[in-house]
Design a protein around this motif. Sequence first.
Motif, PDB file in Angstrom:
ATOM      1  N   PRO A  16      41.109  83.709  19.423  1.00 20.87           N
ATOM      2  CA  PRO A  16      40.789  83.689  17.996  1.00 20.87           C
ATOM      3  C   PRO A  16      39.432  84.303  17.669  1.00 20.87           C
ATOM      4  O   PRO A  16      39.118  84.540  16.508  1.00 20.87           O
ATOM      5  CB  PRO A  16      40.820  82.203  17.653  1.00 20.87           C
ATOM      6  N   THR A  17      38.624  84.568  18.672  1.00 21.73           N
ATOM      7  CA  THR A  17      37.291  85.119  18.449  1.00 21.73           C
ATOM      8  C   THR A  17      37.372  86.485  17.774  1.00 21.73           C
ATOM      9  O   THR A  17      38.111  87.361  18.222  1.00 21.73           O
ATOM     10  CB  THR A  17      36.543  85.270  19.790  1.00 21.73           C
ATOM     11  N   LEU A  18      36.638  86.663  16.702  1.00 19.35           N
ATOM     12  CA  LEU A  18      36.556  87.975  16.060  1.00 19.35           C
ATOM     13  C   LEU A  18      35.755  88.914  16.957  1.00 19.35           C
ATOM     14  O   LEU A  18      34.796  88.489  17.615  1.00 19.35           O
ATOM     15  CB  LEU A  18      35.898  87.856  14.684  1.00 19.35           C
ATOM     16  N   TRP A  19      36.135  90.182  16.990  1.00 15.72           N
ATOM     17  CA  TRP A  19      35.526  91.104  17.939  1.00 15.72           C
ATOM     18  C   TRP A  19      33.998  91.129  17.881  1.00 15.72           C
ATOM     19  O   TRP A  19      33.334  91.136  18.934  1.00 15.72           O
ATOM     20  CB  TRP A  19      36.081  92.517  17.778  1.00 15.72           C
ATOM     21  N   PRO A  20      33.338  91.123  16.724  1.00 16.88           N
ATOM     22  CA  PRO A  20      31.874  91.166  16.727  1.00 16.88           C
ATOM     23  C   PRO A  20      31.220  89.976  17.424  1.00 16.88           C
ATOM     24  O   PRO A  20      30.045  90.048  17.789  1.00 16.88           O
ATOM     25  CB  PRO A  20      31.518  91.188  15.229  1.00 16.88           C
ATOM     26  N   ASP A  21      31.965  88.882  17.623  1.00 20.77           N
ATOM     27  CA  ASP A  21      31.435  87.710  18.317  1.00 20.77           C
ATOM     28  C   ASP A  21      31.812  87.689  19.794  1.00 20.77           C
ATOM     29  O   ASP A  21      31.465  86.755  20.516  1.00 20.77           O
ATOM     30  CB  ASP A  21      31.942  86.422  17.646  1.00 20.77           C
ATOM     31  N   PHE A  22      32.543  88.707  20.245  1.00 24.60           N
ATOM     32  CA  PHE A  22      33.000  88.737  21.629  1.00 24.60           C
ATOM     33  C   PHE A  22      31.887  89.251  22.536  1.00 24.60           C
ATOM     34  O   PHE A  22      31.002  89.979  22.115  1.00 24.60           O
ATOM     35  CB  PHE A  22      34.232  89.649  21.746  1.00 24.60           C
ATOM     36  N   GLY A  23      31.941  88.859  23.804  1.00 25.51           N
ATOM     37  CA  GLY A  23      30.942  89.316  24.760  1.00 25.51           C
ATOM     38  C   GLY A  23      31.256  88.785  26.141  1.00 25.51           C
ATOM     39  O   GLY A  23      32.416  88.562  26.487  1.00 25.51           O
ATOM     40  N   GLU A  24      30.222  88.562  26.940  1.00 26.36           N
ATOM     41  CA  GLU A  24      30.434  88.175  28.336  1.00 26.36           C
ATOM     42  C   GLU A  24      31.197  86.861  28.467  1.00 26.36           C
ATOM     43  O   GLU A  24      32.100  86.740  29.307  1.00 26.36           O
ATOM     44  CB  GLU A  24      29.097  88.067  29.076  1.00 26.36           C
ATOM     45  N   GLU A  25      30.874  85.881  27.635  1.00 28.75           N
ATOM     46  CA  GLU A  25      31.552  84.584  27.736  1.00 28.75           C
ATOM     47  C   GLU A  25      33.059  84.743  27.526  1.00 28.75           C
ATOM     48  O   GLU A  25      33.872  84.190  28.287  1.00 28.75           O
ATOM     49  CB  GLU A  25      30.985  83.606  26.712  1.00 28.75           C
ATOM     50  N   GLY A  26      33.446  85.502  26.508  1.00 33.78           N
ATOM     51  CA  GLY A  26      34.861  85.702  26.232  1.00 33.78           C
ATOM     52  C   GLY A  26      35.550  86.500  27.323  1.00 33.78           C
ATOM     53  O   GLY A  26      36.696  86.206  27.691  1.00 33.78           O
ATOM     54  N   LEU A  27      34.857  87.504  27.860  1.00 33.67           N
ATOM     55  CA  LEU A  27      35.440  88.308  28.921  1.00 33.67           C
ATOM     56  C   LEU A  27      35.641  87.481  30.183  1.00 33.67           C
ATOM     57  O   LEU A  27      36.706  87.538  30.816  1.00 33.67           O
ATOM     58  CB  LEU A  27      34.543  89.510  29.215  1.00 33.67           C
ATOM     59  N   VAL A  28      34.654  86.709  30.542  1.00 31.73           N
ATOM     60  CA  VAL A  28      34.760  85.881  31.757  1.00 31.73           C
ATOM     61  C   VAL A  28      35.858  84.840  31.597  1.00 31.73           C
ATOM     62  O   VAL A  28      36.620  84.576  32.534  1.00 31.73           O
ATOM     63  CB  VAL A  28      33.405  85.224  32.074  1.00 31.73           C
ATOM     64  N   GLU A  29      35.986  84.263  30.418  1.00 30.06           N
ATOM     65  CA  GLU A  29      37.056  83.296  30.179  1.00 30.06           C
ATOM     66  C   GLU A  29      38.419  83.954  30.346  1.00 30.06           C
ATOM     67  O   GLU A  29      39.343  83.381  30.945  1.00 30.06           O
ATOM     68  CB  GLU A  29      36.920  82.710  28.777  1.00 30.06           C
ATOM     69  N   ALA A  30      38.574  85.159  29.844  1.00 28.83           N
ATOM     70  CA  ALA A  30      39.840  85.884  29.995  1.00 28.83           C
ATOM     71  C   ALA A  30      40.117  86.194  31.464  1.00 28.83           C
ATOM     72  O   ALA A  30      41.261  86.097  31.928  1.00 28.83           O
ATOM     73  CB  ALA A  30      39.809  87.166  29.178  1.00 28.83           C
ATOM     74  N   ILE A  31      39.079  86.561  32.204  1.00 28.67           N
ATOM     75  CA  ILE A  31      39.237  86.826  33.638  1.00 28.67           C
ATOM     76  C   ILE A  31      39.673  85.562  34.370  1.00 28.67           C
ATOM     77  O   ILE A  31      40.534  85.601  35.263  1.00 28.67           O
ATOM     78  CB  ILE A  31      37.920  87.383  34.232  1.00 28.67           C
ATOM     79  N   HIS A  32      39.098  84.427  33.997  1.00 26.83           N
ATOM     80  CA  HIS A  32      39.488  83.147  34.615  1.00 26.83           C
ATOM     81  C   HIS A  32      40.955  82.828  34.320  1.00 26.83           C
ATOM     82  O   HIS A  32      41.685  82.353  35.203  1.00 26.83           O
ATOM     83  CB  HIS A  32      38.588  82.018  34.116  1.00 26.83           C
ATOM     84  N   GLN A  33      41.383  83.072  33.081  1.00 32.29           N
ATOM     85  CA  GLN A  33      42.801  82.864  32.748  1.00 32.29           C
ATOM     86  C   GLN A  33      43.688  83.767  33.593  1.00 32.29           C
ATOM     87  O   GLN A  33      44.725  83.335  34.112  1.00 32.29           O
ATOM     88  CB  GLN A  33      43.042  83.135  31.262  1.00 32.29           C
TER      89      GLN A  33
END
Length: 222
Positions: free
Chosen positions: A194-211
């Motif tokens: 649900p994160t809007l792209w301008p708020d995306f970054g390392e935390e969101g990427l790492v979470e996706a990698i963990h999934q």
Amino acid sequence: MDGNGRWAKQRGLPRVAGHKAGAEAVRRTLRAAVKNGIEVLTLYAFSSENWRRTEEEVSDLKGLLGYYLERELDSLAKEGVQLRLIGDYRAFGPDLSQRLERAVEKLKGNSRLTLVVALNYGSRAEIAEAARNLAGKAAAGEIDPVSIDEHLLGEQLQTHDLPELDLLIRTSGEVRLSNFLLWQAAYAELVFTPTLWPDFGEEGLVEAIHQFAARERRFGGR
């Protein structure tokens, strides 16, 4: 990379402010990709459907692309990033096209991470072009139509020399692929946030990698 407009609207800002914030998210995400050892990062920067937006917004997007490309070029070189383009970027006109090609040339010797930027890209058009190429080869007697299979078609795609797509992330809560890498995503793992792209970054990427790491990939085998 979806949600720039909604991000700006929530803050009472013009849409271009959302695109500027989105460009900052690109910088964060790219650095996070390098840090986490990702081999290839593909960003859907401008779809073939984006031409339907207002002339002002399209002009803003093109201007931002040129601005951030020049501003980040030295940083990309320092980080060891190679740049690739997919889509018909020449539709942006000779000035921006030449600047993009110069950037590709300057970064071509790098190998730490390949950044693929999809510009004026549409997956259906890409697949149709691949089919036309094979049809032309068959008509010219270069290949037997009976020999056309998934491998031959895949070789005609713009991503033919890139690794298989493993993970596809879509931001902003939208749950669809929107004409992006449809062929390549056949067995990719999908993550919708649900994160809007301008708020995306390392935390969101790492979470996706963990999934991604937690999933069992069967490729239809069982």
